[in-house]
Design a protein around this motif. Structure first.
Motif, short mmCIF file in Angstrom:
data_model
loop_
_atom_site.label_atom_id
_atom_site.label_comp_id
_atom_site.label_asym_id
_atom_site.label_seq_id
_atom_site.Cartn_x
_atom_site.Cartn_y
_atom_site.Cartn_z
N GLY A 96 0.79 -1.22 0.00
CA GLY A 96 0.00 0.00 0.00
C GLY A 96 0.82 1.27 0.00
N ASP A 97 2.13 1.16 0.27
CA ASP A 97 2.99 2.35 0.27
C ASP A 97 3.07 2.94 -1.13
OD1 ASP A 97 3.46 2.18 2.95
OD2 ASP A 97 5.48 1.36 2.78
N HIS A 98 3.11 4.26 -1.17
CA HIS A 98 3.25 4.99 -2.43
C HIS A 98 4.71 5.35 -2.63
CE1 HIS A 98 3.05 8.93 -4.75
NE2 HIS A 98 2.42 8.11 -5.57
N VAL A 99 5.24 5.10 -3.84
CA VAL A 99 6.62 5.43 -4.15
C VAL A 99 6.66 6.28 -5.42
CG1 VAL A 99 7.53 3.38 -3.01
CG2 VAL A 99 7.02 3.30 -5.45
N VAL A 100 7.60 7.20 -5.47
CA VAL A 100 7.78 8.06 -6.62
C VAL A 100 9.13 7.73 -7.25
CG1 VAL A 100 8.01 10.43 -7.43
CG2 VAL A 100 6.37 9.88 -5.62
N VAL A 101 9.12 7.49 -8.56
CA VAL A 101 10.33 7.07 -9.26
C VAL A 101 10.49 7.89 -10.54
CG1 VAL A 101 10.08 4.73 -8.34
CG2 VAL A 101 9.18 5.27 -10.61
N PRO A 102 11.68 7.91 -11.13
CA PRO A 102 11.88 8.67 -12.38
C PRO A 102 11.24 7.96 -13.57
CG PRO A 102 13.97 8.22 -11.25
CD PRO A 102 12.95 7.34 -10.64
N LYS A 103 10.83 8.74 -14.55
CA LYS A 103 10.37 8.16 -15.81
C LYS A 103 11.54 7.62 -16.62
CE LYS A 103 6.09 10.80 -16.44
NZ LYS A 103 5.37 11.77 -17.30
N VAL A 104 12.70 8.25 -16.47
CA VAL A 104 13.91 7.79 -17.15
C VAL A 104 14.86 7.24 -16.09
CG1 VAL A 104 15.89 8.44 -18.56
CG2 VAL A 104 13.65 9.49 -18.99
N MET A 105 15.14 5.94 -16.20
CA MET A 105 15.97 5.28 -15.22
C MET A 105 16.46 3.96 -15.81
SD MET A 105 12.84 3.97 -12.75
CE MET A 105 13.90 3.41 -11.45
N TYR A 106 17.26 3.23 -15.05
CA TYR A 106 17.75 1.92 -15.50
C TYR A 106 16.58 1.05 -15.92
CZ TYR A 106 19.79 -2.76 -15.23
OH TYR A 106 20.17 -4.05 -15.51
N TRP A 107 16.62 0.55 -17.15
CA TRP A 107 15.44 -0.06 -17.78
C TRP A 107 14.95 -1.30 -17.05
CZ3 TRP A 107 14.98 -4.88 -20.30
CH2 TRP A 107 16.16 -5.62 -20.35
N ALA A 108 15.85 -2.12 -16.50
CA ALA A 108 15.40 -3.35 -15.82
C ALA A 108 14.63 -3.02 -14.55
CB ALA A 108 16.60 -4.23 -15.50
N LEU A 109 15.09 -2.02 -13.80
CA LEU A 109 14.36 -1.62 -12.59
C LEU A 109 13.03 -0.97 -12.96
CD1 LEU A 109 14.17 -1.39 -9.55
CD2 LEU A 109 15.45 0.77 -9.69
N ARG A 110 13.04 -0.15 -14.02
CA ARG A 110 11.78 0.45 -14.47
C ARG A 110 10.77 -0.64 -14.84
NH1 ARG A 110 13.34 2.75 -18.95
NH2 ARG A 110 12.24 1.38 -20.37
N GLY A 111 11.23 -1.67 -15.54
CA GLY A 111 10.34 -2.76 -15.90
C GLY A 111 9.81 -3.50 -14.69
N TRP A 112 10.67 -3.73 -13.69
CA TRP A 112 10.21 -4.43 -12.48
C TRP A 112 9.17 -3.59 -11.74
CZ3 TRP A 112 10.41 -3.42 -7.20
CH2 TRP A 112 10.12 -4.49 -6.36
N LEU A 113 9.41 -2.31 -11.66
CA LEU A 113 8.46 -1.44 -10.97
C LEU A 113 7.12 -1.39 -11.69
CD1 LEU A 113 10.92 1.46 -10.08
CD2 LEU A 113 9.74 -0.02 -8.43
N GLN A 114 7.15 -1.41 -13.02
CA GLN A 114 5.91 -1.34 -13.79
C GLN A 114 5.15 -2.66 -13.77
OE1 GLN A 114 7.38 -0.12 -17.63
NE2 GLN A 114 7.28 2.06 -17.15
N ASN A 115 5.88 -3.76 -13.79
CA ASN A 115 5.23 -5.06 -14.01
C ASN A 115 5.14 -5.96 -12.79
OD1 ASN A 115 5.04 -4.48 -16.85
ND2 ASN A 115 7.20 -5.03 -17.05
N ASP A 116 5.98 -5.74 -11.79
CA ASP A 116 6.05 -6.67 -10.67
C ASP A 116 5.82 -6.04 -9.30
OD1 ASP A 116 7.06 -9.20 -12.12
OD2 ASP A 116 8.50 -7.69 -12.75
N ALA A 117 6.22 -4.78 -9.13
CA ALA A 117 6.13 -4.16 -7.81
C ALA A 117 4.70 -4.09 -7.31
CB ALA A 117 6.75 -2.76 -7.83
N THR A 118 3.75 -3.96 -8.24
CA THR A 118 2.34 -3.90 -7.82
C THR A 118 1.89 -5.21 -7.19
OG1 THR A 118 1.68 -4.47 -10.08
CG2 THR A 118 1.73 -2.13 -9.50
#
Length: 385
Positions: A96-118
């Motif tokens: 339930g925690d809200h996190v703020v991340v960059p739109k431009v960042m290391y692609w593998a972490l961006r993918g994990w945040l978009q697809n798995d962190a939820t």
């Protein structure tokens, strides 16, 4: 371990590996400790501090002590990869925690945040963190628990004001974590600018020889959140092996020298390619025309990093063709090694990549910059012939 003088510079601390001497052998190179289990004392205690290899290893602790010293941190931990280090921070949050991340960042972490962190119950919001107003508007006081930055941000090399972002995060009750892989502690110390945690893909510059996969975290103030990360590292098995820790120590001993050489060469190449007939744009914080140049001057000491990107005239076809024509640059993923690498990032990152299709990412090594320029210059001209 020999206690280092507080007056020692980061370059000296790195070169001496904090002045460690192996007492039994008097060797100046630390040994590799590979034991997985340790003897209990007669009263069943572990006064050595070592219980089991998953959580306890002397070689690993030595690597951590060097990273902590370089970052000006009270504590550091190494993990099995850069991704394990980054995700360990997010996995220490609560559902339930809200996190703020960059739109431009290391692609593998961006993918994990978009697809798995939820799947872990995290609410992830991406913003342009170089825009402090946008960052401020994204904050949800009482709900936002973590702000994640990357500066300079791979692969477009935007620069975020870390000190200002720390003030924004803390005002909302959130922690600030900074991926400083490309800046390295030689150029930027995020903890001194107000960050709570600094992260490195130690595979890159910290090791610097393209032969170790590792990640690192450091903090100025170990707290309950830090201890959750540490516990998760052990429970999830996100550990770094002793051989890798030993190689990481070896690599860090030349870190300031390698970074200095890469910075000098990257600046030379950025300046040359900025006026090149077949380059439409150079993305590098060291150039005065870069939108983050003034911020980089304030928070990067001694150089602007060994990473830059160029946008090739002629578009995607010309960019891919140029990368195919190089002889000295190596067409390979990763960065921060002694060898220079070139990559067409849009092809690697795939759908959703922020990379323009005409962009080539360059990781500048320690070769002669005149040779690097001549090789890529010939490739660009051949691709546009």
């Amino acid at each position: 371990m020999t206690e280092p003088s507080p007056a020692w510079s980061p370059r000296t601390l790195a070169a001496q590996a904090l002045g460690h001497i192996d007492e039994p052998s008097r060797a100046v190179v630390p040994p590799i400790h590979i034991a997985t289990t340790f003897l209990r004392d007669p009263d069943n205690q572990y006064r050595s501090g070592n219980v089991y290899g998953r959580a306890d290893n002397v070689t690993v602790r030595e690597a951590e002590s060097i990273i902590a010293a370089l970052e000006g941190a009270d504590a550091a931990m190494v993990l099995g990869s850069g991704m394990s280090a980054a995700t360990a921070v997010f996995l220490a949050l609560a559902p339930g925690d809200h996190v703020v991340v960059p739109k431009v960042m290391y692609w593998a972490l961006r993918g994990w945040l978009q697809n798995d962190a939820t799947h872990w119950g995290l609410r992830v919001e991406g913003v342009d963190t170089t825009d402090l107003d946008a960052l401020r508007q994204a904050m949800r006081p009482g709900e936002t628990k973590l702000v994640w930055l990357e500066s300079p941000a791979n692969p477009l090399w935007g620069v975020t004001d870390i000190a200002a972002a720390a003030d924004i995060a803390h005002a909302a009750g959130a922690k600030l974590a900074v991926d400083s892989t490309c800046a390295t502690p030689v150029l930027t110390r995020p903890l001194a600018l107000g960050a709570d945690i600094v992260m490195h893909a130690a595979t890159k510059y910290l090791n610097g020889h393209s032969d170790v996969i590792a990640g690192a975290l450091a903090t100025l103030r170990p707290d309950a959140f830090w201890e959750r990360i540490r516990r998760n590292r052990s429970m999830f098995g996100q550990i770094l092996g002793p051989l890798e820790a030993y190689l990481l120590i070896r690599g860090m001993r030349t870190l300031p020298l390698r970074v200095a050489a890469a910075c000098t060469s990257a600046m030379d190449l950025a300046t040359r390619f900025a006026g090149h007939d077949h380059v439409a744009q150079v993305l590098y914080p060291g150039l005065p025309g870069h939108p983050g140049h003034d911020i980089a001057c304030r928070q990067m000491q001694g150089g602007f990093g060994g990473m830059l990107s160029i946008r090739v005239r002629g578009g995607e076809r010309a960019a891919i063709d140029a990368a195919a024509r190089v002889r000295l640059w190596k067409r390979a993923t990763s960065l921060g090694g002694v060898e220079s690498l070139i990559e067409h990032r849009a092809s690697i990152e795939g759908t959703g990549s922020p990379c323009p299709p005409d962009l080539l990412r360059l990781s500048v090594g320690i070769e002669d910059p005149a040779d690097l320029f001549a090789d890529l210059d010939a490739a660009l001209r051949g691709a546009n012939a």
